[in-house]
Design a protein around this motif. Structure first.
Motif, short mmCIF file in Angstrom:
data_model
loop_
_atom_site.label_atom_id
_atom_site.label_comp_id
_atom_site.label_asym_id
_atom_site.label_seq_id
_atom_site.Cartn_x
_atom_site.Cartn_y
_atom_site.Cartn_z
N CYS A 36 0.80 -1.23 0.00
CA CYS A 36 0.00 0.00 0.00
C CYS A 36 0.83 1.28 0.00
CB CYS A 36 -0.92 0.01 1.22
SG CYS A 36 -0.03 -0.20 2.78
N GLU A 37 2.14 1.17 0.30
CA GLU A 37 2.95 2.39 0.47
C GLU A 37 3.43 2.89 -0.89
OE1 GLU A 37 3.74 -0.64 1.28
OE2 GLU A 37 3.89 -0.90 3.43
N LEU A 38 2.85 4.01 -1.33
CA LEU A 38 3.20 4.53 -2.66
C LEU A 38 4.64 5.01 -2.70
CD1 LEU A 38 -0.12 6.39 -3.52
CD2 LEU A 38 0.51 4.01 -3.89
N SER A 39 5.24 5.25 -1.53
CA SER A 39 6.62 5.74 -1.50
C SER A 39 7.60 4.72 -2.07
CB SER A 39 7.03 6.10 -0.08
OG SER A 39 6.80 5.00 0.77
N TYR A 40 7.21 3.44 -2.11
CA TYR A 40 8.12 2.43 -2.67
C TYR A 40 8.04 2.37 -4.20
CZ TYR A 40 8.36 0.74 2.14
OH TYR A 40 8.53 0.64 3.50
N THR A 41 7.03 3.02 -4.76
CA THR A 41 6.86 3.00 -6.22
C THR A 41 6.61 4.43 -6.69
OG1 THR A 41 4.52 2.58 -5.84
CG2 THR A 41 5.89 0.65 -6.30
N PRO A 42 7.59 5.32 -6.48
CA PRO A 42 7.27 6.74 -6.65
C PRO A 42 7.16 7.24 -8.09
CG PRO A 42 9.56 6.47 -5.96
CD PRO A 42 8.96 5.09 -6.05
N THR A 43 7.79 6.53 -9.02
CA THR A 43 7.90 7.17 -10.35
C THR A 43 7.06 6.50 -11.43
OG1 THR A 43 9.95 5.94 -10.50
CG2 THR A 43 10.15 8.31 -10.17
N GLN A 44 6.40 7.38 -12.21
CA GLN A 44 5.67 6.91 -13.38
C GLN A 44 6.48 7.34 -14.60
OE1 GLN A 44 1.59 8.24 -13.54
NE2 GLN A 44 1.05 6.68 -15.06
N ALA A 45 6.89 6.38 -15.42
CA ALA A 45 7.75 6.69 -16.58
C ALA A 45 6.93 7.40 -17.66
CB ALA A 45 8.33 5.40 -17.13
N ALA A 46 7.68 7.94 -18.67
CA ALA A 46 7.01 8.68 -19.74
C ALA A 46 6.00 7.79 -20.47
CB ALA A 46 8.06 9.19 -20.72
N ASP A 47 6.26 6.46 -20.51
CA ASP A 47 5.30 5.58 -21.21
C ASP A 47 4.12 5.19 -20.30
OD1 ASP A 47 6.36 3.82 -19.39
OD2 ASP A 47 7.14 2.37 -20.84
N GLY A 48 4.05 5.79 -19.12
CA GLY A 48 2.91 5.57 -18.23
C GLY A 48 3.10 4.44 -17.25
N THR A 49 4.16 3.61 -17.40
CA THR A 49 4.33 2.47 -16.49
C THR A 49 4.93 2.92 -15.16
OG1 THR A 49 6.49 2.04 -17.43
CG2 THR A 49 4.65 0.76 -18.34
N VAL A 50 4.70 2.11 -14.14
CA VAL A 50 5.25 2.39 -12.81
C VAL A 50 6.21 1.25 -12.45
CG1 VAL A 50 4.68 2.58 -10.35
CG2 VAL A 50 3.25 3.72 -12.05
#
Ligand SMILES: Cc1cc2nc3c(=O)[nH]c(=O)nc-3n(C[C@H](O)[C@H](O)[C@H](O)COP(=O)(O)OP(=O)(O)OC[C@H]3O[C@@H](n4cnc5c(N)ncnc54)[C@H](O)[C@@H]3O)c2cc1C
Length: 494
Positions: A60-74
């Protein structure tokens, strides 16, 4: 215990409890002692009121997946790593229950679903992409995603009560947990203290560490009598939480040069109103607000403490110069500043103005300001149902990077000297949840002989069946599922 020790563990929190139990199971003949300055164990950061009790599994912690790439993927790789690390803790606790070391798992771990919750179109888009990345992995295959208010309201009614029209989204996994890290530490230490060659000395403060030919000599003050004594040990683990940096500096190992500590206090809003508490059965983590550092992103948590359900919201940050919540001193921060870390600390101050601004803002906020943040999660919250309490203190490790400005390290840092006779733990995140993974790394580095033999490996496998298998790999999914299910059954999570 005044006789020479094999292992001295400084601090009676979850880290020492875990390392002591693991070592004693691997090598039952060793003399192990724990020195704790307070009158009882697990009363600092591991105390359940001083942490959020989230079994951090990356769900649930969004801090572990902070970045969304230019192609929209996380990129979800970090969440996958944390999940794997927490799984080791679950297995270790499960085997401790099965083997009779500890009992009554419901007193320290309970199922509480983990939700991520966002608002605003940009964040809805992010969460959808995160869910796509997460659900593709076997760890998170059960994760549900929804933008539907009725569905989110069924998952966690407080989130949608009195909410306006802004787009919202949430993910949910029902296999999340709430953990009472204080209780599991007390249970493990209770077992350790009953072993023949092990001892736990409360009210004993380690005040100095000196290198010897065979290991370390610890100077310890008995706080009941004021007397000083010395204990030698072949290996020292500094699991003193906020007290670790000070002791590392006393030990004077080269690896401690340039390291500093930066304390951030925490506060919770607590609600005991049964009508509200009964409506919420989840840990809800949200998107970052303002300039909050990642570990301070607030969450709305169900907690099960002493068999009673309560709601906690926070943490809010608080300015402090103390390194320990219970027995800290206002001089902890100034006293930790040495010629070798002064420059790093000054550079940190100059390059982290957002953090400084954030701490000032947090330190000066009123109850109404805090309620505004709570309303992001629970729009219908009323001030009279909530009270503010102090949480623990996190001492963030500060270290040099390439001789340039230092960084505030929000993770956990294990410092081990070249002779591998001393290890110290700095930092706090993801913390207690990954205590087993952390101490396993210490064992691998400092006691490779214990797990080199077939017997050592068998013992470790009994404690952590997946310790030497990469359960992240798709080909090991079935193996992971078998052992995860067994652990859940032993811990009464199913
Ligand atoms: C606000 C907040 C929220 C958190 N939320 C979570 C969460 O949700 N999930 C999670 O997994 N982790 C969380 N953590 C982190 C977690 O609490 C810590 O990582 C963990 O408890 C650290 O355990 P420890 O054994 O290293 O330290 P502690 O539990 O602090 O134990 C250290 C012990 O050392 C003793 N000591 C200190 N100096 C000396 C000395 N000189 N001699 C003898 N004894 C000494 C202290 O009295 C203390 O008992 C949170 C932390 C904070 C502050």
């Amino acid at each position: 215990m005044t006789e020479p020790l094999d292992v001295a563990l400084i601090g009676g929190g979850v880290m020492s409890a875990t390392l002591g139990t693991l070592l004693s199971q691997l090598e039952p003949t060793w003399k192990i002692a724990i020195f704790e300055r307070l009158g009882g164990v697990a009363r600092e950061s591991s105390d359940p009121w001083n942490n959020a009790g989230t079994g951090h599994a990356g769900i649930c912690e969004l801090s572990y997946t902070p970045t969304q790439a230019a192609d929209g993927t996380v990129d979800v790789s970090n969440a996958i790593n944390i999940f794997e690390q927490f799984e080791k803790s679950r297995q270790f606790w499960a085997s401790a229950v099965t083997e009779g070391l500890i009992d009554k798992p419901k007193e320290f771990i309970n199922p509480v679903s983990h939700l991520s919750f966002v608002h605003g179109a940009k964040w809805v888009d992010y969460l959808r992409a995160r869910h796509t990345g997460m659900a593709a992995h076997h760890f998170f295959a059960d994760m549900a995603f929804s933008t539907d208010r009725a569905t989110i309201g069924a998952w966690a009614p407080l989130l949608t009560e009195s909410r306006g029209e802004v787009p919202i989204a949430a993910t949910r996994m029902s296999s999340g947990t709430d953990v009472n890290f204080g209780e599991v530490s007390r249970k493990l230490l209770g077992w350790l203290g009953r072993q023949n060659r092990c001892g736990i000395a409360s009210n004993h403060r380690v005040v100095d560490l000196a290198k010897t030919a065979t290991g370390w000599s610890a100077t310890i003050r008995d706080l009941a009598t004021g007397q000083l004594r010395r204990n030698s040990a072949r290996f020292v683990f500094v699991g003193a939480g906020g007290g670790s940096l000070h002791l590392l500096q006393k030990a004077g190992i080269p690896e401690s040069k340039g390291l500093g500590g930066f304390p951030i206090g925490g506060q919770w809003l607590v609600c005991d109103n049964p009508a509200i508490v009964s409506k919420h059965e989840a840990k809800v983590y949200g998107q970052p607000l303002d300039a909050a550092p990642t570990m301070a992103v607030p969450h709305l948590d169900t907690r099960i403490l002493d068999g009673k359900k309560t709601l906690l919201f926070g943490p809010f940050a608080a300015w402090t110069t103390k390194f320990l919540h219970k027995k800290g001193s206002a001089f902890d921060l100034p006293g930790s500043i040495k010629p070798h870390n002064l420059l790093t600390l000054l550079k940190i101050g100059a390059t982290n103005l957002d953090l400084v601004k954030y701490l000032v803002q947090q330190g000066t906020q009123s109850m109404d300001d805090r309620m505004k943040v709570l309303h992001v999660f629970y729009p219908g919250a009323k001030k009279e149902d909530w009270k503010l309490i102090d949480a623990g203190i996190r001492v963030q490790a500060i270290k040099k990077t390439d001789g340039e400005a230092g960084i505030v390290h929000y993770g956990t840092e294990v410092i081990t000297d070249q002779t591998r006779t001393i290890s110290a733990l700095l930092g706090a995140s993801p913390g207690a949840s990954v205590s087993v993974h952390i101490v396993l790394e210490v064992v691998k580095l400092c006691f490779p002989e214990l797990i080199a033999s077939a017997e050592g490996q068998r013992r470790l496998k009994d404690m952590i069946p997946t310790w030497d298998v990469d359960i992240k790999k798709p080909e090991n999914a079935a193996f992971y599922q078998t052992h995860a299910r067994r652990a859940s059954e032993a811990l009464q999570l199913v």
